[in-house]
Design an enzyme around this catalytic site. Structure first.
Site, PDB file in Angstrom:
ATOM      1  N   ASP A 474       0.767  -1.346   0.004  1.00 26.93           N
ATOM      2  CA  ASP A 474      -0.077  -0.086   0.024  1.00 26.93           C
ATOM      3  C   ASP A 474       0.868   1.275   0.082  1.00 26.93           C
ATOM      4  OD1 ASP A 474      -2.622  -1.175   0.174  1.00 26.93           O
ATOM      5  OD2 ASP A 474      -2.570  -1.596   2.384  1.00 26.93           O
ATOM      6  N   ALA A 475       2.082   1.233   0.420  1.00 27.94           N
ATOM      7  CA  ALA A 475       2.917   2.360   0.755  1.00 27.94           C
ATOM      8  C   ALA A 475       3.685   2.826  -0.726  1.00 27.94           C
ATOM      9  CB  ALA A 475       3.942   2.000   1.741  1.00 27.94           C
TER      10      ALA A 475
END
Length: 807
Positions: A474-475
């Site tokens: 997600d990052a």
């Protein structure tokens, strides 16, 4: 142990020191209500969604307050203490907390008064019960006052966190004589809001109450020094409108020497105010609470016995049989929050898919319900929403931009559905129709085909899937903001999905889909090995500018773990020299005492072409932590290529009771559940600290890794495959596995100390040809005796076996 220990049967963790390095939590829950409770009673509760229907307030970052407290005041000595230890944090003569399956208990002794609080959630209703016992161990009569305490939110915690000065103006709390309860709620301030109520009551005779926090605690609302009971010794019967709300009940308790009294405190949620009296009448009884407790214990005793293992490693058994299993059930019910979350709600799409897949063997009904949700939250083009809420709908429709736009979500649907078919054999389910979230409907089979086709179609200039705001990581939220960034890992995940759907189509006799999936796999295989290979390992991604991420040319973030492990899982790495190179990076370059890091080295400065991963502190979260979920991928990939020792080594390092984590002042978090990550070597002073427990995709993957891959009882379309991949030192082990209407008790012996390979399998006294058990569906228990060891090849190698690389 400095802070606690496991009970003899392992089904309880006993905390002996209330001052744990972090709050150590338990999850108490049913299908509609969830209570997160720390060893001192801290935490919060909610109904259906942790964002919209938050009942209690909790500081999730530092204080482990407020909580569910029982304050005791000795009227003769004018002294006051808390059975919980918090929030006064003053010494008690004795104190202990116990987290069990479905309950938590706090007991203490102070001034010859013994107190005990057992917290549990009703099996079917939105209430939590506190079963309280107070005993006088002194030789004289004691005149006590008991003050149960909570602090309310009673509404949307996200809105309140952002605009507390405004949102508190909607608050109201008062004592309702009809239900004999404190009632708390927020007045509706949007047309879409539904009226709802929190309530708080006790079976003791209520002499007074307070709902105004400032009035009870005193100026500046210091809960550690509540003025009303410390100075005045009583409540002042205050109602609240437009301020912070609490619930405090004043009761009297007189005890003769040696006398013990029991009572109930009830906290709950009601959609209609009229329901409060009904719920209070039903549960405000000690006998009823004891019956609920007995039923809860019976339920969990049965639930955890469905699948059982016995190995030479008692910690492995403890995680697979008890705590890892309980954690999996808990997060599958309530994945939308945890004690370290502030205001989030809902369920992540990829999280729900993986939880369901991991749970099918253990709780098929719940897994099925979760799978049906993700089918309904898929778009008709094959993509899917990032997440959804049972009370608000999809995150995409709520325009929650920080969590939408994830490219990988659709890929998890085929994995989940194929696993369900393998678990049940229910191919008829594939013909069942489900609506897409944007209107039209299709069969389940068509749903998973559209997912694969969408990802194959949505590709960039290199031919790899577009990443948009994120793949699994997600990052990586800036990698594809411009719509051009591509994910090598997602290409591998697409290959794995194509392989699984091809297998299913072949089983169904669908030649056209078999041909289509093979074509997709072959095309992606060639692209990944040509474009995604960096020379010694596979890349993670290309950003919008074509910059390579996870490359030897990078100063930071060089070697991405997921691209190496998924190259194995997707059967993309078939070249033995390449396999040797990526295993060297996994086993050596990325290795730590806690498992391999997500990548190395850590990022030290923000890179706007990659995203927030580069801004996280070194070694934390996706910035090169030992990310347990990714380590679980690694364990399965080890078994895929028959590395039993390496698979077990990583499993052992991840376990919360591993000796490397024995210093709890360093590790900090709960020593009985999986942590999302352990801070990695990039941190100069926090390396080895655990973080973000309970709510992690580690749980389903570790359960699957243990039962299907290490112990090797693996569901397949045609039956149950017996294919253990063990550490060579394990000479024997056992697993009981229910499967399609029968139970298989598998006794594994490993006299030659091999990591993989079976010499002989005996099923119910008869030699089995091969290692696939065809489903019996007879309701009986079948004995399976497995002897591992080397044997000469006596049959032709199948095409599927050829495709797997062995080392």
């Amino acid at each position: 142990m400095k802070y606690g220990y496991f009970s003899k049967d392992g089904r309880e963790y006993v905390i002996t020191n209330p001052n744990t390095p972090r709050p150590w939590f338990n999850y108490l829950f049913n299908n509609v209500y969830h209570a997160l409770i720390s060893g001192t009673g801290g935490g919060f509760s909610y109904y259906k969604d942790p964002k919209t229907n938050r009942i209690l307030r909790y500081d999730h970052l530092s204080t482990d307050r407020p909580g569910r407290y029982i304050f005791v005041r000795d009227e003769d000595k004018k002294s006051t203490w808390s059975l919980n230890w918090q929030p006064f944090c003053e010494p008690l003569d004795k104190w202990e907390a116990t987290h069990g399956l479905g309950y938590s208990k706090i007991s203490c002794t102070h001034s010859s008064i013994a107190g005990e609080i057992t917290y549990l959630v009703a099996q079917d209703e939105p209430v939590e019960m506190w079963h309280v016992k107070i005993k006088n161990n002194s030789k004289k009569k004691r005149n006590l006052k008991i003050f149960p305490f909570v602090e309310f939110v009673s509404g949307d915690i996200e809105v309140e966190a952002c605009y507390r000065n405004i949102v508190m103006l909607y608050n109201e709390a008062y004592f309702d004589k009809e239900s004999n309860s404190i009632v708390s709620f927020k007045h509706r301030f949007k047309s879409t809001h539904k009226e709802s109520f929190s309530f708080f009551t006790t079976s003791l005779d209520i002499k007074g109450y307070d709902t105004r926090k400032e009035n009870f605690c005193g100026r500046y609302n210091d809960i550690t020094k509540p003025e009303n009971i410390l100075s005045k010794g009583k409540c002042t019967d205050t109602d609240t409108r437009g301020e912070d709300m609490i619930g405090v009940l004043e009761t009297n308790l007189k005890l003769n020497p040696g006398e013990e009294k029991e009572f109930v405190v009830l906290l709950g949620f009601a959609e209609k105010k009229s329901d409060i009296s009904t719920l209070a009448k039903k549960f405000l009884d000690v006998k009823t609470v004891k019956k609920e407790m007995a039923n809860i214990k019976d339920f969990w005793n049965q639930a955890i016995e469905k699948i059982k293992v016995k190995t030479p490693d008692p910690n492995f058994d403890l995680m697979v049989n008890v705590w890892g299993k309980y954690q999996l059930c808990a997060i599958t019910h309530w994945r939308g929050t945890s004690q370290y979350h502030g205001v989030e709600g809902g369920l992540g799409y990829r999280d729900t898919a993986q939880d369901a897949e991991g749970l099918f063997a253990l709780d098929l009904e719940l897994g099925m319900k979760k799978m049906e949700k993700i089918l309904r939250y898929q778009y008709s083009n094959g993509h899917a929403v990032a997440g959804f809420s049972d009370t608000e709908g999809s995150w995409d429709s709520l325009h929650q931009s920080p969590v939408t736009g994830k490219a990988d979500v659709a890929i998890w649907l085929p994995y989940c559905v194929v696993s369900y078919i393998k678990e049940t054999g229910d191919v008829g389910f594939l013909r069942k129709g489900y609506k897409f979230c944007d209107g039209s409907s299709a069969t389940v089979y068509e749903h998973i085909l559209r997912a694969v086709r969408y990802l194959h179609k949505t590709r960039g200039s290199h031919g790899l899937p577009l990443i948009f705001k994120a793949d699994w990581n997600d990052a990586y939220d800036h990698v594809g903001l411009g719509g051009k960034g591509e994910s090598v890992w997602l290409g591998m995940a697409l290959c794995r999905a194509a392989k699984q759907v091809e297998e299913l189509a072949n089983f169904l006799g669908d030649k056209e889909v078999v041909k289509e999936m093979r074509k997709i796999y072959k095309e992606m295989y060639e692209i990944i090995n040509k474009i995604g290979w960096d020379g010694d390992w596979y890349l993670a991604a290309f950003n919008d500018e074509g910059y390579k991420i996870g490359s030897s040319k990078n100063e930071e973030g060089k070697v991405p773990l997921n691209s190496q492990t998924w190259a194995i899982l997707s059967e993309v790495v078939t070249d033995k020299s390449r396999l040797k190179k990526i295993l060297d990076k996994i086993d050596n370059y990325l290795d730590t005492p806690y498992g391999p890091a997500l990548f190395l080295p850590s990022y030290t400065k923000f890179n706007p072409g990659i995203g927030r991963v580069t801004a996280f502190a070194e070694g934390t979260k996706e910035n090169a932590a030992v990310f347990s979920h990714a380590c679980a991928f690694k364990i399965v990939s080890d078994c895929f290529i028959k590395r039993g020792d390496k698979a077990y080594e990583t499993f052992n390092r991840l376990m919360p009771m591993n000796p490397a984590k024995a210093d709890h002042d360093k590790y900090k978090v709960e020593p009985y559940v999986w942590a999302e990550y352990i801070i990695g070597p990039g941190s100069t002073y926090r390396f080895g600290e655990g973080a973000f427990t309970w709510n992690t995709g580690t749980s389903p993957w570790m359960f699957t890794a243990a039962t299907e891959w290490i112990l090797g009882c693996r569901r397949e379309l045609e039956g149950l495959r017996i294919d253990p991949c063990l550490p060579h030192a394990w000479k024997e082990c056992f697993i009981r596995r229910p499967f399609r209407g029968a139970v298989y008790e598998v006794y594994i012996k490993n006299p030659d100390g091999v990591e993989w390979g079976t010499k002989e399998i005996i099923l119910d006294g008869k030699k089995l040809n091969g290692n696939l058990i065809k489903p019996h569906k007879d309701g009986r228990v079948h004995r399976v005796d497995v002897v591992m060891g080397r044997k000469k090849e006596t049959k032709k190698t199948t095409k599927s076996e050829k495709s797997k690389v062995k080392v």
